[in-house]
Motif scaffolding. Sequence first.
Motif, PDB file in Angstrom:
ATOM      1  N   LEU A   1       0.830  -1.205   0.000  1.00  0.00           N
ATOM      2  CA  LEU A   1       0.000   0.000   0.000  1.00  0.00           C
ATOM      3  C   LEU A   1       0.867   1.259   0.000  1.00  0.00           C
ATOM      4  O   LEU A   1       1.957   1.286   0.559  1.00  0.00           O
ATOM      5  CB  LEU A   1      -0.918   0.017   1.225  1.00  0.00           C
ATOM      6  N   LYS A   2       0.346   2.291  -0.628  1.00  0.00           N
ATOM      7  CA  LYS A   2       0.994   3.603  -0.615  1.00  0.00           C
ATOM      8  C   LYS A   2       0.044   4.578   0.068  1.00  0.00           C
ATOM      9  O   LYS A   2      -1.086   4.790  -0.390  1.00  0.00           O
ATOM     10  CB  LYS A   2       1.302   4.080  -2.035  1.00  0.00           C
ATOM     11  N   ILE A   3       0.491   5.140   1.182  1.00  0.00           N
ATOM     12  CA  ILE A   3      -0.332   6.075   1.950  1.00  0.00           C
ATOM     13  C   ILE A   3       0.247   7.476   1.771  1.00  0.00           C
ATOM     14  O   ILE A   3       1.386   7.746   2.164  1.00  0.00           O
ATOM     15  CB  ILE A   3      -0.358   5.690   3.442  1.00  0.00           C
ATOM     16  N   TYR A   4      -0.542   8.349   1.173  1.00  0.00           N
ATOM     17  CA  TYR A   4      -0.097   9.716   0.909  1.00  0.00           C
ATOM     18  C   TYR A   4      -0.623  10.638   2.006  1.00  0.00           C
ATOM     19  O   TYR A   4      -1.830  10.784   2.184  1.00  0.00           O
ATOM     20  CB  TYR A   4      -0.607  10.181  -0.463  1.00  0.00           C
ATOM     21  N   THR A   5       0.286  11.249   2.732  1.00  0.00           N
ATOM     22  CA  THR A   5      -0.104  12.157   3.810  1.00  0.00           C
ATOM     23  C   THR A   5      -0.005  13.607   3.342  1.00  0.00           C
ATOM     24  O   THR A   5       0.572  13.908   2.290  1.00  0.00           O
ATOM     25  CB  THR A   5       0.792  11.980   5.051  1.00  0.00           C
ATOM     26  N   THR A   6      -0.572  14.499   4.133  1.00  0.00           N
ATOM     27  CA  THR A   6      -0.473  15.942   3.852  1.00  0.00           C
ATOM     28  C   THR A   6       0.769  16.540   4.488  1.00  0.00           C
ATOM     29  O   THR A   6       1.073  17.716   4.267  1.00  0.00           O
ATOM     30  CB  THR A   6      -1.710  16.671   4.403  1.00  0.00           C
TER      31      THR A   6
ATOM     32  N   PRO B   1      -9.436  19.395  10.081  1.00  0.00           N
ATOM     33  CA  PRO B   1      -8.020  19.082   9.890  1.00  0.00           C
ATOM     34  C   PRO B   1      -7.843  17.645   9.411  1.00  0.00           C
ATOM     35  O   PRO B   1      -8.499  16.728   9.893  1.00  0.00           O
ATOM     36  CB  PRO B   1      -7.434  19.265  11.299  1.00  0.00           C
ATOM     37  N   ARG B   2      -6.952  17.449   8.431  1.00  0.00           N
ATOM     38  CA  ARG B   2      -6.716  16.101   7.909  1.00  0.00           C
ATOM     39  C   ARG B   2      -5.226  15.910   7.639  1.00  0.00           C
ATOM     40  O   ARG B   2      -4.516  16.867   7.300  1.00  0.00           O
ATOM     41  CB  ARG B   2      -7.515  15.853   6.630  1.00  0.00           C
ATOM     42  N   PHE B   3      -4.760  14.687   7.798  1.00  0.00           N
ATOM     43  CA  PHE B   3      -3.342  14.414   7.578  1.00  0.00           C
ATOM     44  C   PHE B   3      -3.106  13.257   6.612  1.00  0.00           C
ATOM     45  O   PHE B   3      -1.972  12.917   6.321  1.00  0.00           O
ATOM     46  CB  PHE B   3      -2.623  14.137   8.902  1.00  0.00           C
ATOM     47  N   ILE B   4      -4.186  12.638   6.112  1.00  0.00           N
ATOM     48  CA  ILE B   4      -4.053  11.621   5.070  1.00  0.00           C
ATOM     49  C   ILE B   4      -4.851  12.075   3.852  1.00  0.00           C
ATOM     50  O   ILE B   4      -6.009  12.474   3.976  1.00  0.00           O
ATOM     51  CB  ILE B   4      -4.566  10.246   5.547  1.00  0.00           C
ATOM     52  N   ASP B   5      -4.224  12.038   2.682  1.00  0.00           N
ATOM     53  CA  ASP B   5      -4.882  12.458   1.448  1.00  0.00           C
ATOM     54  C   ASP B   5      -5.553  11.275   0.751  1.00  0.00           C
ATOM     55  O   ASP B   5      -6.719  11.330   0.405  1.00  0.00           O
ATOM     56  CB  ASP B   5      -3.870  13.111   0.500  1.00  0.00           C
ATOM     57  N   ARG B   6      -4.794  10.173   0.550  1.00  0.00           N
ATOM     58  CA  ARG B   6      -5.370   8.999  -0.118  1.00  0.00           C
ATOM     59  C   ARG B   6      -4.506   7.771   0.136  1.00  0.00           C
ATOM     60  O   ARG B   6      -3.352   7.881   0.577  1.00  0.00           O
ATOM     61  CB  ARG B   6      -5.478   9.246  -1.627  1.00  0.00           C
TER      62      ARG B   6
ATOM     63  N   ASP C   1      -3.311   1.022  -3.780  1.00  0.00           N
ATOM     64  CA  ASP C   1      -2.721  -0.306  -3.704  1.00  0.00           C
ATOM     65  C   ASP C   1      -1.420  -0.331  -4.505  1.00  0.00           C
ATOM     66  O   ASP C   1      -0.987   0.691  -5.042  1.00  0.00           O
ATOM     67  CB  ASP C   1      -3.707  -1.376  -4.187  1.00  0.00           C
ATOM     68  N   ARG C   2      -0.810  -1.484  -4.616  1.00  0.00           N
ATOM     69  CA  ARG C   2       0.505  -1.566  -5.272  1.00  0.00           C
ATOM     70  C   ARG C   2       0.449  -1.253  -6.766  1.00  0.00           C
ATOM     71  O   ARG C   2       1.471  -0.966  -7.399  1.00  0.00           O
ATOM     72  CB  ARG C   2       1.096  -2.965  -5.067  1.00  0.00           C
ATOM     73  N   TYR C   3      -0.765  -1.268  -7.344  1.00  0.00           N
ATOM     74  CA  TYR C   3      -0.917  -0.980  -8.767  1.00  0.00           C
ATOM     75  C   TYR C   3      -1.340   0.466  -9.037  1.00  0.00           C
ATOM     76  O   TYR C   3      -1.590   0.824 -10.188  1.00  0.00           O
ATOM     77  CB  TYR C   3      -1.946  -1.933  -9.368  1.00  0.00           C
ATOM     78  N   GLY C   4      -1.449   1.260  -7.982  1.00  0.00           N
ATOM     79  CA  GLY C   4      -1.820   2.656  -8.157  1.00  0.00           C
ATOM     80  C   GLY C   4      -3.313   2.921  -8.120  1.00  0.00           C
ATOM     81  O   GLY C   4      -3.750   4.063  -8.336  1.00  0.00           O
ATOM     82  N   ASN C   5      -4.100   1.888  -7.858  1.00  0.00           N
ATOM     83  CA  ASN C   5      -5.547   2.083  -7.735  1.00  0.00           C
ATOM     84  C   ASN C   5      -5.883   2.717  -6.381  1.00  0.00           C
ATOM     85  O   ASN C   5      -5.363   2.284  -5.350  1.00  0.00           O
ATOM     86  CB  ASN C   5      -6.283   0.744  -7.853  1.00  0.00           C
ATOM     87  N   ILE C   6      -6.743   3.733  -6.415  1.00  0.00           N
ATOM     88  CA  ILE C   6      -7.109   4.409  -5.169  1.00  0.00           C
ATOM     89  C   ILE C   6      -8.088   3.557  -4.376  1.00  0.00           C
ATOM     90  O   ILE C   6      -9.184   3.234  -4.842  1.00  0.00           O
ATOM     91  CB  ILE C   6      -7.727   5.795  -5.457  1.00  0.00           C
ATOM     92  N   ILE C   7      -7.676   3.162  -3.179  1.00  0.00           N
ATOM     93  CA  ILE C   7      -8.527   2.385  -2.283  1.00  0.00           C
ATOM     94  C   ILE C   7      -9.429   3.309  -1.472  1.00  0.00           C
ATOM     95  O   ILE C   7     -10.600   3.033  -1.253  1.00  0.00           O
ATOM     96  CB  ILE C   7      -7.670   1.527  -1.333  1.00  0.00           C
ATOM     97  N   LYS C   8      -8.856   4.408  -1.029  1.00  0.00           N
ATOM     98  CA  LYS C   8      -9.607   5.360  -0.200  1.00  0.00           C
ATOM     99  C   LYS C   8      -9.095   6.767  -0.426  1.00  0.00           C
ATOM    100  O   LYS C   8      -7.895   7.002  -0.422  1.00  0.00           O
ATOM    101  CB  LYS C   8      -9.466   4.990   1.287  1.00  0.00           C
TER     102      LYS C   8
END
Length: 480
Positions: free
Chosen positions: A7-12, A293-298, A301-308
């Motif tokens: 998983l790739k978790i993108y934060t702010t 306030p938020r600290f996670i953008d999206r 998965d490992r293929y680049g599909n947005i899970i959330k």
Amino acid sequence: DLWSDGLKIYTTIDSKMQRHAEAAVREHLSAYQQKFFKVWNGKNPWMQLDENNELKEIPHFLEQSIKRTSQYKILKKKFAGDTIKIEAALRVKKDMQVFTWAGEKDTLFSHYDSLKYYKHFLHTGFISMEPQTGEIKAWVGGINYKHFKYDHVRQGKRQPGSTFKPIVYATILGEAGDIYSPCYKVVDTPVTFFTGDEENPTWTPQNAEGKYSGDTLTLRQAMARSVNSITAYMMKIMGVQTPFMVKKYARRLGITSHLEAVPAMCLGTFDVSVYEMVGAYSTFVNRGIYTKPRFIDRIEDRYGNIIKQFPRETKSAISEELAYVMTYMLRGATEEKGGTGRGLYRYNLLGDSAQVGAKTGTTQNYSDGWFMGVTPNLVSGAWVGAEDRSVHFKTIKNGQGARMAMPIWALYMKRIYADSTLDYKQGKFPEPKREITINMDCTKEESPKADSLKQVSDSLKTGIEDLYKETEEKSDQDEF
């Protein structure tokens, strides 16, 4: 699976701003911790006031505290609750590494030694966010994650003290801005409330040093100097229903913690988080729009599909006019004589082209020091205090928000402005597009008339019946 799914978790979080925040915390608290050690000079700092109003050490403090540790629970299970064996094991010295601001130190400590050592430390919670986007750019949950696995930004909650006053003044100006304004004048004298309690039938809020100046101050000056008596006076003169309206405004501004609708709330006597307070103050900067306030953008998965995806969540909380007036009120701390934020001048953060709004907060016994700082593009908040409220400085000289917490904000912002790779510059708060009807010209201020005061009271009563009907439980579980 966080460990194997790729998983790739993108934060702010901005890594540069995060480093600046951590450096600011380290620079200030490493030095201020030494001051704390010096103040207590080897004595145990866990104190309480006795019947003579003198500080006395709390008896059996460590013995009670150690029962809440994981080590005690492990030993209790190991020895089947045998207290003699548990106590003996807790006092066995062994090699361990402990935290110091100069780096980890090897020592020979028992569990009791370790607990006593760590109870002396000052902790902090600090976040910085963009008010327009709700993106948290820096988050410092504590002084060291390895040794103190506790988040003082969102997990921890403490009394905000005077940093809650802007919400009180926002209520007053929002409900009666045609009568009261930042220029309305009040005398700094004692104000007494009748509580209805048989043991303590009256309550008279004290100013920070227990003194009343007798000076006549505008509301802006009073908030700038953090004068408790004037905030209490306004809470009283607006009527018995005012605490319920303050609670309503606090909810609008994103405060979700438990609140008691009582007069004492004007001094911030309940527990809230740094996370909540930064969200509330951001509403003033963001033209009255509350942005969660938020600290996670999206998450992908490992293929680049947005899970959330975590989109920006906003709601209209107060008018654009009131929001701007509140930034003007907050600027008083740095612009008015005697303002609690005037110390920022020595950090070169103030000037003709640099508007900064600020509010300090100091709680009873100096257990908590707060500082909230707002600029046109960043809102940041800091709390400093010990793990236990009974561990604190002896006097307001060192135990105030301006000394405990403000330097973290100042050192952080100084680094932000000095970093040419970041797009944050000093500037002024933008004025509303519509005409401002709340008076900010103090040469035109008039005293409110009796009939006008009655109109205010009547208007506040509108909708109060519904607020009374709500149970505290339901109110405190209001969803965003």
